[in-house]
Design a protein around this motif. Structure first.
Motif, PDB file in Angstrom:
ATOM      1  N   ASN A  31       7.154  12.001  17.324  1.00 32.23           N
ATOM      2  CA  ASN A  31       7.603  12.137  18.709  1.00 32.23           C
ATOM      3  C   ASN A  31       7.818  10.792  19.407  1.00 32.23           C
ATOM      4  N   GLY A  32       7.659   9.691  18.663  1.00 27.98           N
ATOM      5  CA  GLY A  32       7.919   8.373  19.250  1.00 27.98           C
ATOM      6  C   GLY A  32       6.711   7.729  19.896  1.00 27.98           C
ATOM      7  N   LEU A  33       5.586   8.421  19.989  1.00 25.61           N
ATOM      8  CA  LEU A  33       4.363   7.840  20.547  1.00 25.61           C
ATOM      9  C   LEU A  33       3.595   7.135  19.434  1.00 25.61           C
ATOM     10  N   HIS A  34       3.115   5.942  19.760  1.00 27.06           N
ATOM     11  CA  HIS A  34       2.390   5.156  18.767  1.00 27.06           C
ATOM     12  C   HIS A  34       1.138   4.563  19.415  1.00 27.06           C
ATOM     13  N   LEU A  35       0.150   4.326  18.586  1.00 25.93           N
ATOM     14  CA  LEU A  35      -1.137   3.815  19.060  1.00 25.93           C
ATOM     15  C   LEU A  35      -1.038   2.325  19.396  1.00 25.93           C
ATOM     16  N   ALA A  84      -1.154   2.261   1.202  1.00 25.56           N
ATOM     17  CA  ALA A  84      -0.222   2.761   2.221  1.00 25.56           C
ATOM     18  C   ALA A  84       1.217   2.665   1.714  1.00 25.56           C
ATOM     19  N   SER A  85       1.998   3.692   1.983  1.00 20.75           N
ATOM     20  CA  SER A  85       3.408   3.672   1.594  1.00 20.75           C
ATOM     21  C   SER A  85       4.242   2.886   2.601  1.00 20.75           C
ATOM     22  N   SER A  86       3.793   2.830   3.841  1.00 21.70           N
ATOM     23  CA  SER A  86       4.462   2.014   4.856  1.00 21.70           C
ATOM     24  C   SER A  86       3.455   1.684   5.953  1.00 21.70           C
ATOM     25  N   ALA A  87       3.683   0.582   6.621  1.00 22.69           N
ATOM     26  CA  ALA A  87       2.761   0.185   7.692  1.00 22.69           C
ATOM     27  C   ALA A  87       3.466  -0.753   8.648  1.00 22.69           C
ATOM     28  N   GLN A  88       3.300  -0.511   9.937  1.00 26.07           N
ATOM     29  CA  GLN A  88       3.804  -1.399  10.979  1.00 26.07           C
ATOM     30  C   GLN A  88       2.622  -1.829  11.843  1.00 26.07           C
ATOM     31  N   VAL A  89       1.730  -2.585  11.191  1.00 26.83           N
ATOM     32  CA  VAL A  89       0.537  -3.091  11.866  1.00 26.83           C
ATOM     33  C   VAL A  89       0.410  -4.576  11.551  1.00 26.83           C
ATOM     34  N   THR A 128       4.314   0.147  18.073  1.00 30.64           N
ATOM     35  CA  THR A 128       5.646   0.230  17.453  1.00 30.64           C
ATOM     36  C   THR A 128       5.646   1.063  16.176  1.00 30.64           C
ATOM     37  N   GLY A 129       4.502   1.472  15.734  1.00 26.37           N
ATOM     38  CA  GLY A 129       4.418   2.241  14.502  1.00 26.37           C
ATOM     39  C   GLY A 129       2.989   2.286  14.016  1.00 26.37           C
ATOM     40  N   GLY A 130       2.795   2.811  12.806  1.00 26.72           N
ATOM     41  CA  GLY A 130       1.451   2.935  12.289  1.00 26.72           C
ATOM     42  C   GLY A 130       1.444   2.869  10.778  1.00 26.72           C
ATOM     43  N   ILE A 131       0.543   3.617  10.148  1.00 31.19           N
ATOM     44  CA  ILE A 131       0.347   3.617   8.702  1.00 31.19           C
ATOM     45  C   ILE A 131       0.664   5.013   8.167  1.00 31.19           C
ATOM     46  N   THR A 132       1.393   5.047   7.078  1.00 30.99           N
ATOM     47  CA  THR A 132       1.733   6.323   6.434  1.00 30.99           C
ATOM     48  C   THR A 132       1.257   6.305   4.989  1.00 30.99           C
ATOM     49  N   ILE A 133       0.640   7.420   4.552  1.00 30.26           N
ATOM     50  CA  ILE A 133       0.117   7.538   3.194  1.00 30.26           C
ATOM     51  C   ILE A 133       0.721   8.781   2.569  1.00 30.26           C
ATOM     52  N   ASP A 134       1.343   8.627   1.417  1.00 29.13           N
ATOM     53  CA  ASP A 134       2.000   9.749   0.750  1.00 29.13           C
ATOM     54  C   ASP A 134       0.984  10.776   0.261  1.00 29.13           C
ATOM     55  N   PRO A 135       1.393  12.014   0.107  1.00 28.64           N
ATOM     56  CA  PRO A 135       0.489  13.063  -0.397  1.00 28.64           C
ATOM     57  C   PRO A 135      -0.068  12.704  -1.780  1.00 28.64           C
ATOM     58  N   HIS A 136      -1.310  13.122  -1.995  1.00 27.57           N
ATOM     59  CA  HIS A 136      -1.977  12.878  -3.271  1.00 27.57           C
ATOM     60  C   HIS A 136      -3.069  13.937  -3.423  1.00 27.57           C
ATOM     61  N   PRO A 137      -3.341  14.385  -4.647  1.00 35.32           N
ATOM     62  CA  PRO A 137      -4.397  15.403  -4.833  1.00 35.32           C
ATOM     63  C   PRO A 137      -5.741  14.991  -4.249  1.00 35.32           C
ATOM     64  N   ALA A 138      -6.027  13.670  -4.266  1.00 35.08           N
ATOM     65  CA  ALA A 138      -7.314  13.219  -3.733  1.00 35.08           C
ATOM     66  C   ALA A 138      -7.403  13.403  -2.219  1.00 35.08           C
ATOM     67  N   LEU A 139      -6.239  13.495  -1.534  1.00 33.07           N
ATOM     68  CA  LEU A 139      -6.229  13.677  -0.080  1.00 33.07           C
ATOM     69  C   LEU A 139      -6.187  15.146   0.331  1.00 33.07           C
ATOM     70  N   SER A 140      -6.117  16.049  -0.629  1.00 32.81           N
ATOM     71  CA  SER A 140      -5.977  17.474  -0.324  1.00 32.81           C
ATOM     72  C   SER A 140      -7.204  18.012   0.398  1.00 32.81           C
ATOM     73  N   ILE A 141      -6.942  18.955   1.302  1.00 30.91           N
ATOM     74  CA  ILE A 141      -8.013  19.611   2.051  1.00 30.91           C
ATOM     75  C   ILE A 141      -8.333  20.934   1.373  1.00 30.91           C
TER      76      ILE A 141
END
Length: 613
Positions: A314-318, A166-171, A188-201
């Motif tokens: 949009n400011g909504l978090h899980l 994860a590139s950032s996480a607020q968990v 207050t936040g979540g998990i963010t993962i930077d783009p990568h070829p392995a994540l491509s659809i």
């Protein structure tokens, strides 16, 4: 004798070969092993496909594995093999001997749908083994990302070979997750993962997101967003999974602006549920607890997304928990998702554990060892108490047996001499005993008295001691027996003899109550241990959800060992008690007969004196 035909020999050869394979041992440096069997038939009759390179979760706990303290540190000695030849890739997520919990991921080459013949062997018990855990090797090339959420992590770490951390996480990492630890989202936040070829659809291959989720209340919050990071105007193409007032809904947004959504699916608050989102070239599918819950027709486009989990712009978090977050760059099949759900859920028994085997037992099953290794603490306490009772009973039985044997021998020797003395000289065999402190200590112990006590003057004869008491009373009442006794004096002598018999009977029954305690208390104490052991076994089953017979049987058999221990105390003690009681009754009867004879002689002497006078 019948001759073996060629056909019969050919028929027996496969059995011999199978027997050889079963008994083969992979490596003698690993002294213990357990056979595990995968039963894919429990996942449902609709399973048809053969799943390949599947990461199977192996849960070890007190109900199916009682050898945590035999494992090397962090389970470095664990090895998994198919047919005791093919080493399987595995990764240890957690080994905790104190709580008796182990979580290991094992890569199985094939699992055949609807079959129960796939299996492998767990080897353990080599403290010198080098750790061969290979997290990256457990997952196939299509698995792009796996977050286990280990407790020591500050950012979620990818377990696959791609290393998409994860590139950032607020968990917050919560140790009480569904499988081990989980990520707690606090709004207050979540998990963010930077783009990568392995994540491509790729529309040709599809894309899969799956996780375990638990929420405490209905909410409106994002769960997943895979969006185009290069969109200069507008939202761009994206794949989303959102909660709307407790209802889960998947959406696919095309770059040109059209949106396709699945029907909403309801989540159950306060419960862990398995969730999977599968994007195919023409279909968007939403699975809940292994079953297809909703789908929608789409036209999937290529996308190299930035992935956000539990958070949005949009400011909504899980608010809730996620465990085992996974992304695959292929569309996993319905059978794969169902197998994944049921293999990771404690409510289903996909994996069966066989009996533990040891090289010290020649490769066979040492049932006695299995029972001892599955004994709980309360079982050991009960068996220990039964052992103490048995030792005490053996000491009492041995001492009492020797004492009674000596008593009967000395009684016979005394009576043989007594019947040869003159009626006018009844005190001929009486002798005063001078005892020092050492002699008193020896006489206080039945065992020591029977082994090293004096035997020179009927010291072990209860009848002699009754005789001694009677003679001493005669000396007091009749001046050595030379004068005539009155009827009252004769009654006093009789009373003195009766009192001596009672005291001797009490001596003979000394410590016999300990045997009665063992006889009646041993089985009840053993039953208490068995009931507690069964209770603990079923409590473990309730906590782990593992209800197969191989997890129940060792605990039940170990619990029954407590009853066996109680009976092992009571049965020999019961036989010995009845035998000793019979011997005591015989000696008591001999004492009463002697009193009658002794008083009869004294009465005869009194009558002769009266006639002479």
């Amino acid at each position: 004798m019948k001759k073996l035909s060629i056909g019969r020999v050919i028929w027996l050869l496969p059995l011999l070969l199978i027997s050889t394979v079963v008994q083969a041992w992979w490596n003698e440096e690993w002294p213990s092993r357990t056979r595990l069997t995968v039963d894919a038939s429990i996942t449902g009759a609709d399973i048809q496909e053969t799943v390949q390179d599947f990461p199977l979760l192996v849960r070890l706990h007190a109900g199916n594995f009682g050898y945590f303290f035999e494992l090397a540190e962090n389970g470095s000695d664990l090895r998994f093999l198919q047919q005791d030849k093919l080493a399987l890739k595995h990764a240890v997520e957690k080994i905790d001997p104190l709580t008796e919990l182990g979580l290991i991921w094992v890569k199985l080459p094939t699992i055949r749908g609807g079959a129960s013949t796939d299996g492998f062997t767990l080897y353990y018990g080599n403290p010198q083994a080098v750790d061969s855990s290979d997290a990256a090797g457990v997952y196939d090339a299509d698995q792009a990302l796996v977050y286990h959420f280990n407790e020591q992590e500050t950012l979620p770490q990818d377990a696959t070979a791609y290393g998409l951390h994860a590139s950032s996480a607020q968990v917050v990492i919560d140790p009480n997750g569904h499988i081990a630890a989980a990520a707690r989202f606090e709004g207050t936040g979540g998990i963010t993962i930077d783009p990568h070829p392995a994540l491509s659809i790729d529309p040709a291959n599809g894309w899969t997101f799956n996780t375990w989720i638990k929420t405490e209340q209905a909410q409106t919050a994002p769960l997943l967003q895979a969006s185009d990071p290069n969109a200069s105007s507008g939202p761009g193409a994206r794949l989303t999974l959102d909660l709307q007032d407790g209802l889960l809904q998947a959406s696919y947004h095309r770059a040109e602006g059209s949106v396709t959504q699945t029907d909403p699916v309801s989540l159950s608050p306060g419960k862990w549920q398995h969730l999977a989102l599968v994007a195919r070239a023409d279909t968007l599918q939403l699975y809940l607890d292994g079953q297809l819950a909703a789908e929608a027709a789409i036209v999937l486009e290529p996308l190299s997304p930035i992935v956000s989990i539990g958070t949005a712009d949009n400011g909504l978090h899980l608010t809730g928990w996620l465990d085992e977050v996974q992304i695959a760059k292929t569309a996993r099949s319905a059978d794969w998702i169902k197998l994944q759900f049921r293999s990771q859920s404690p409510d289903f028994t996909l994996l069966s554990f066989g009996q533990d085997e040891s090289t010290t037992a020649g490769g066979g099953v040492d049932y006695f060892t299995v029972i001892l290794e599955n004994l709980t603490v309360d079982g050991w306490v009960v068996i220990g108490l039964c052992g103490v009772m048995l030792v005490i009973s053996l000491l009492v039985m041995t001492g009492k047996g020797l004492t009674l044997k000596r008593a009967k021998k000395d009684n016979a020797a005394f009576l043989e001499q007594y019947r040869n003395i003159s009626p006018t000289n009844l005190d001929a065999l009486d002798q005063e005993e001078e005892t020092d402190e050492d002699t008193k200590e020896i006489e206080a112990s039945e065992f020591l008295s029977a082994i090293v006590g004096k035997h020179d003057h009927f010291q072990g004869s209860p009848i002699y001691r009754v005789y001694h008491a009677g003679v001493q009373e005669l000396h007091k009442r009749a001046n050595g027996g030379n004068t005539t006794l009155s009827a009252e004096a004769l009654n006093v002598v009789r009373t003195r003899l009766d009192a001596a018999v009672v005291r001797e009977y009490q001596k003979l029954n000394k410590n016999m109550v300990l045997l009665t305690i063992s006889i009646s208390g041993g089985p009840f104490l053993g039953l208490l241990g068995t009931v507690m052991g069964v209770m603990i076994t079923f409590a473990v089953i309730a906590a782990t959800g593992d209800v197969n017979i191989n997890s129940i049987a060792p605990g039940i058999s170990a619990a029954l060992a407590a009853t066996v221990a109680g009976l092992a105390v009571a049965i020999p003690t019961l036989f010995a008690y009845n035998y000793l009681l019979t011997q005591i009754k015989d000696i008591s009867a001999d004492m009463h007969v002697f009193i009658d004879e002794f008083l009869a002689v004294i009465s005869e002497r009194i009558a002769d004196r009266q006639r002479e006078s």
